[in-house]
Design a protein around this motif. Structure first.
Motif, PDB file in Angstrom:
ATOM      1  N   SER A 231       0.828  -1.201   0.000  1.00 56.31           N
ATOM      2  CA  SER A 231       0.000   0.000   0.000  1.00 56.31           C
ATOM      3  C   SER A 231       0.867   1.257   0.000  1.00 56.31           C
ATOM      4  O   SER A 231       0.590   2.226  -0.719  1.00 56.31           O
ATOM      5  N   SER A 237      -0.535   8.037  -1.000  1.00 48.27           N
ATOM      6  CA  SER A 237      -1.341   8.244   0.205  1.00 48.27           C
ATOM      7  C   SER A 237      -1.222   9.665   0.722  1.00 48.27           C
ATOM      8  O   SER A 237      -0.129  10.255   0.736  1.00 48.27           O
ATOM      9  N   MET A 376      -5.555  -1.885   0.562  1.00 49.51           N
ATOM     10  CA  MET A 376      -5.600  -2.128  -0.882  1.00 49.51           C
ATOM     11  C   MET A 376      -6.476  -3.351  -1.199  1.00 49.51           C
ATOM     12  O   MET A 376      -6.537  -4.285  -0.420  1.00 49.51           O
ATOM     13  N   ASP A 411      -6.093   7.629  -1.596  1.00 52.60           N
ATOM     14  CA  ASP A 411      -5.157   7.489  -2.704  1.00 52.60           C
ATOM     15  C   ASP A 411      -5.318   8.708  -3.607  1.00 52.60           C
ATOM     16  O   ASP A 411      -6.345   8.855  -4.281  1.00 52.60           O
TER      17      ASP A 411
END
Length: 441
Positions: A231, A237, A376, A411
């Motif tokens: 991730s 992020s 994810m 995201d």
């Protein structure tokens, strides 16, 4: 399977004329076979019954199919050993996978004759796990055990009169009481006290010793580590924060928690309100409920909320399906069921698969603020934190209110800052005024 010998066995015997060209060893062997065949034939002629032979088939049990995404696991524990009888659907072993522990039940009744793997071994789906000799439960096994118990019960009353005899002699031996005094100092009671006290000093310095312990990561923890690192490496992020005044929601809960518990037998918490508020916000901001697949964006017309639950082995995220169509009480019931399953280690793989949006409540552990990591292939996760009374400005006055920080990690490849901030504002408005859900405003 029963096979009946109906054909004569005289064909096993060879004529003596053929033995002239054989070696002495072959002659002796064949003469023995002829004699045995003759005795069997005689027995068949004298007895009106056919001889019967019973054969029990062996059945090899393989590692069961667990999920499309799981191809192997670690053999966590054998619950049975070689020689044990197992009934149909009885648990024989448990396999630890990336997500949950899977119980391996016996598909047939029989006795275990061979184990093909040891504990902590990696076993692949479809591989041989253990072998069964099919058959019914051995009837002789229970008999001796019962007889032994009966014998023990019968032996107990025999011992009682022996104990009563010395009691009659006790008055005569009143003067000889040093013997029990000798037993008192030799009693093992002080020894356990010393043994209990001995670990305490040894365990105290362990916390500050320079010793090291190496413990292998379980499969679930290994998978969590891989996915969290994935991730961080793949998602762009970003986390944004807001704060929520919990006053109205706490009043709502205080007014109706007893009625909900009495009618629906479930406790009314705060998680259901945040689930419903998130569903409302996701409806208006579908990008937060979407995911990236290659060069495409997949938008979901439903909301499957993954609720993070802490277990001794690690964090799991059971999924509340179609949360947008559930009521507060139905959401609370789902959370309670998943919580009970997680505590008992009975979460199934189907309970964890899927999910379009995740909510993590670190506030139950006292977290004031944090940045959760995206689960994810989802695109966002909402983090709840502890409720603390703080001074805030209300209508130009300073008041003490129960406040909570909320965080949304998203995201940035698919969700813009405007959408993330708007999502948190929507959640804030609904939590601070739950009536908005009823009026859909």
């Amino acid at each position: 399977m029963i096979s009946t010998i109906s054909k004569p066995v005289t064909r096993l015997a060879r004529p003596l004329s053929t033995l002239l060209t054989s070696s002495p060893v072959q002659v002796r062997r064949q003469l023995t076979i002829n004699a045995a065949a003759a005795s069997v034939v005689a027995a068949q002629r004298l007895s009106p019954y056919r001889s019967q032979v019973r054969f029990y088939a062996d059945y090899v049990v393989k590692v069961p199919h667990m999920a499309d995404s799981i191809s192997e696991g670690s053999l966590k524990q054998w619950n049975k050993k070689v020689g044990d009888f197992v009934a149909l659907d009885e648990e024989v072993a448990s396999i630890e996978t990336d997500k949950v522990d899977v119980a391996v039940n016996s598909p047939k009744s029989g006795t275990i004759v061979e184990l093909y793997a040891k504990e902590e071994d990696t076993v692949a789906v479809g591989a041989d796990l253990f072998k069964l000799e099919l058959g019914d439960s051995p009837s002789g096994g229970a008999g001796p055990a019962k007889e032994e118990k009966k014998a023990e019960k019968k032996a107990e009353p025999k011992d009682e009169p022996k104990k009563e005899e010395p009691k009659k002699e006790e008055p005569k031996k009143e003067e000889k009481k040093p013997e029990p005094k000798k037993e008192a100092p030799a009693a093992p009671k002080p020894a356990p006290a010393a043994s209990k006290s001995s670990p305490e000093p040894s365990s105290a310095p362990v916390a500050f010793s320079r010793e090291e312990r190496t413990v292998k990561m379980n499969r679930m923890r290994q998978t969590i580590a891989k996915r969290l690192k994935q991730s961080q490496e793949n998602a762009a992020s970003l986390t944004t924060f807001n704060e929520v005044d919990m006053s109205n929601l706490m009043k709502l809960r205080a007014n109706y928690k007893d009625a909900v518990l009495k009618k629906h037998n479930v406790k009314l918490g705060f998680m259901s309100a945040f689930v419903k508020a998130s569903c409302y916000a996701l409806k208006e901001l579908p990008a937060v409920n979407a995911r990236i697949e290659g060069d495409n964006i997949v938008y979901n017309d439903y909301v499957d909320v993954s609720v993070a639950v802490a277990t001794p082995k690690g964090l799991v995220t059971p999924v509340i399906r179609n949360a947008e169509s559930l009521s507060f009480v139905e959401v609370e019931k789902s959370i309670a069921q998943y919580g009970a399953k997680a505590r008992d280690g009975q979460l199934a793989i189907e309970d964890l698969s899927g999910g379009t949006f995740t909510i993590s409540n670190g506030g139950v552990f006292g977290s004031m603020m944090g940045t959760p990591i995206i689960n994810m292939p989802q695109s966002a996760i909402l983090g709840m934190h502890a409720i603390k009374e703080r001074p805030v400005a209300v209508d130009g006055k300073v008041e003490i209110r129960p406040m909570m920080y909320i965080a949304l990690t998203y995201d940035h490849r698919i969700i813009d800052g405007r959408e993330a901030t708007t999502f948190l504002v929507k959640v804030k408005e609904i939590i601070e005024d739950p009536v908005r859900l009823l009026l859909d405003v």
